[in-house]
Write a protein that holds these residues in place. Sequence first.
Motif, PDB file in Angstrom:
ATOM      1  N   GLN A 295      42.041 -70.301 -65.721  1.00  0.00           N
ATOM      2  CA  GLN A 295      40.953 -70.644 -64.797  1.00  0.00           C
ATOM      3  C   GLN A 295      41.201 -70.093 -63.392  1.00  0.00           C
ATOM      4  O   GLN A 295      40.288 -70.025 -62.587  1.00  0.00           O
ATOM      5  N   HIS A 296      42.448 -69.738 -63.105  1.00  0.00           N
ATOM      6  CA  HIS A 296      42.739 -69.215 -61.776  1.00  0.00           C
ATOM      7  C   HIS A 296      42.539 -67.705 -61.695  1.00  0.00           C
ATOM      8  O   HIS A 296      43.050 -67.058 -60.793  1.00  0.00           O
ATOM      9  N   TYR A 297      41.788 -67.195 -62.661  1.00  0.00           N
ATOM     10  CA  TYR A 297      41.348 -65.787 -62.611  1.00  0.00           C
ATOM     11  C   TYR A 297      39.829 -65.744 -62.659  1.00  0.00           C
ATOM     12  O   TYR A 297      39.220 -66.364 -63.529  1.00  0.00           O
ATOM     13  N   LEU A 298      39.226 -65.022 -61.732  1.00  0.00           N
ATOM     14  CA  LEU A 298      37.776 -64.812 -61.752  1.00  0.00           C
ATOM     15  C   LEU A 298      37.442 -63.821 -62.868  1.00  0.00           C
ATOM     16  O   LEU A 298      38.307 -63.080 -63.318  1.00  0.00           O
ATOM     17  N   PRO A 299      36.179 -63.796 -63.291  1.00  0.00           N
ATOM     18  CA  PRO A 299      35.800 -62.888 -64.386  1.00  0.00           C
ATOM     19  C   PRO A 299      36.135 -61.418 -64.129  1.00  0.00           C
ATOM     20  O   PRO A 299      36.651 -60.733 -65.020  1.00  0.00           O
TER      21      PRO A 299
END
Length: 738
Positions: free
Chosen positions: A200-204
């Motif tokens: 979740q700590h990576y954006l798309p």
Amino acid sequence: MESLSYIPGLKPADPGPLSRFIPPLEEGAVSTWLSQHAAPSAWVLDPFGFSPRLVLEAARAGYRVLVTVNNPITRFLLEVSANPPADADFKAALADLAVSKKGDDRLETHLQSLYITKCEKCGRDVQAEAFLWRKEEEAPYAKIYHCKECGDAGERAAIPEDVERAQRIAATDGLHRSRAFERVAALDDEDRVYAEEAIQHYLPRPLYALTTIINRLDALNLPAERHRALTALVLAACDAGNTLWAYPSERPRPKLLSTPNQFRENNVWTTLEQGLGLWSETGAGVPCVAWPNRIPETGGICVYEGRLRGLAREVKKEIPITAVIAALPRPNQAFWTLSALWAGWLWGRESVEPYKVALRRRRYDWAWNATALHSAFSHLFELLALGTPFFGLLPEAEPPFLTSALTAASAAEFDLKGLALRTEHDPVQILWERGEHLVREARQPDSELVQQAIEKCLIERGEPASYLHVHAAAVLALTEAHALKQPDQEFDAAFRRTQSVIESVLKGNGNFAHYSTGEGVDTGLWGLPASRQTESLADRVEVEVVTYLQKNTDGIYLEIEDDLYQHFPGLLTPSKGMIYAVLNAYAEKEGAKWKLRDEDAAAARREDLKAIGELLEKIGARLKYKVRRQDKLFVWEENGTPVRVFYLLASALVGRAIAETPYDPGQTILVIPGGRAALVAYKEQRDPALAERLGRYQLMKYRLVRALAGVPILTRETFEEQIAGDPVEQTKGQMMMF
Ligand SMILES: [Zn+2]
């Protein structure tokens, strides 16, 4: 316990890869220590493997370093730093990746197209270096770019195109996201949920870019060295691609896996390119093998992939460990969790397996830290011979970290031999020895012991100290008394007990003065009541530096520092800021060497003092006072009563001057050379107790004495006006306040 002198080192010229997660250490400290405690080619153990650079430094100094490294990412950092691929391999690997195809495009073109935006000034297409986001929003609010066409650069508001581009990538996110966690944990894995949370700590967009690149890493079939080089570049990009980049940067060293309220989304391709310079180590390569392979006697690194527990039995039989060195581990949930994630991305699920617990564990507190450290120290106790020294560096020292390390080591029967603390921004240096297995009577931490220890520390310093310093004084005394932890006590209970005793002593009975705008004991500075003033550390450091400069006409900074640390060991270690403040007040730098200024040579200063003294006598006589000289004091009297008193200094030792002056502060003037004014201001700013005392006195510079002596018509009134109008300037320019 002996007194330990801080070993100075140098800040590394370049911070290196993943530096925000790697312990910030100075270079040179550990090799200096080793040279005094172990012969070259001796076996040295680093039981934690938290700092690749520490291990590398010891190996380069000619030691055989056995290091246990449990974290696959740290292990990779160590292996690559020991033998970095050639620059040519880095460049070729990146070029191979860049030209590989994505549809009809080159991969580089494709990935860069994800970051296209418009220059606000000239309207041309530019690559964003980063987009700026607010937590939990669907699109970026701004971007950072540098337009090569028109030169426009900096932060600019997002435009509808930026929003649209971000949302287009987000629409296909599900697929890439599930691929990303499948590389870490299988579908039916009970830890899958933790991997999902971490991702979740990576954006798309960065997740898409990274997974695309990582797939190529496997598919390109690069020669081994290029593959290693590309893996290193991709690892740095994996870190650049997450949301843990607060904007504007508030917390450069994240400890918790939490997305800041505002953050940068870095351009993944650009960070790959920037990675090229990141890995080029300057020093020579070092032999680096995996246990149980052997390294040459000339030094090298032997990596044990696992925990100390597994190693203890084997080492004891085969390898005589002469000394232990380590950067002590402190909890870092962000780095540990991300390490498990990255290991899966780079090397697949199997490589995560031994380290998967890092995904699962969510909260690390100091009691957890102490328990883990204690377990490591206990295994260490088993594998070391009696008396083996352990030089530990405690980076980013916080009071509970210190308590944790000392409590854990003491409970595992390591004897504390010394501790040196400079500032809270520097690693604490700690020396232990593997002790004997004794049944000791454990004491309860008692208030009297803690109070005496803190008083002693503050009397020795003669000036207020940070909470970290008084806390260290207290836990050192408790360590010596074996009172940090009862044998049957849990670490968290021991911690609470230690902390409450220290707090109650500080707050309790008015024995200590708290200079702070905050309520908490750990804020501001702690000192003794004014009645117990002793000569301040800053004044004594000034005397020592000047003595050094008088004896040595070509000292370089490191030598001066080293000499000072011998005179001021342990908790007295002066800060770099203090040393530079004194040097700048007395000396000039010629190349790397510090030399006393001509006017500060002893003979010149004596002349100066004599001349100013004579002027004070002359001015007094002109103003029709009776002038009496009393050592450094010049007293202007009328009818047998002192009206004005001058204390003449060649130094900035104002604390000493105040202590020696028996006269009323309101009538006393401290006369200093103009060159000392900045140093006086520095001392006043860092020491609130001194500021309070000094505020009652007037200061006057030599220059004004000379000017007044030259005034043709001087009355008592004009004299008073003149000295009132000569404020000693505040510190000019940039100065390190610590
Ligand atoms: Zn432009």
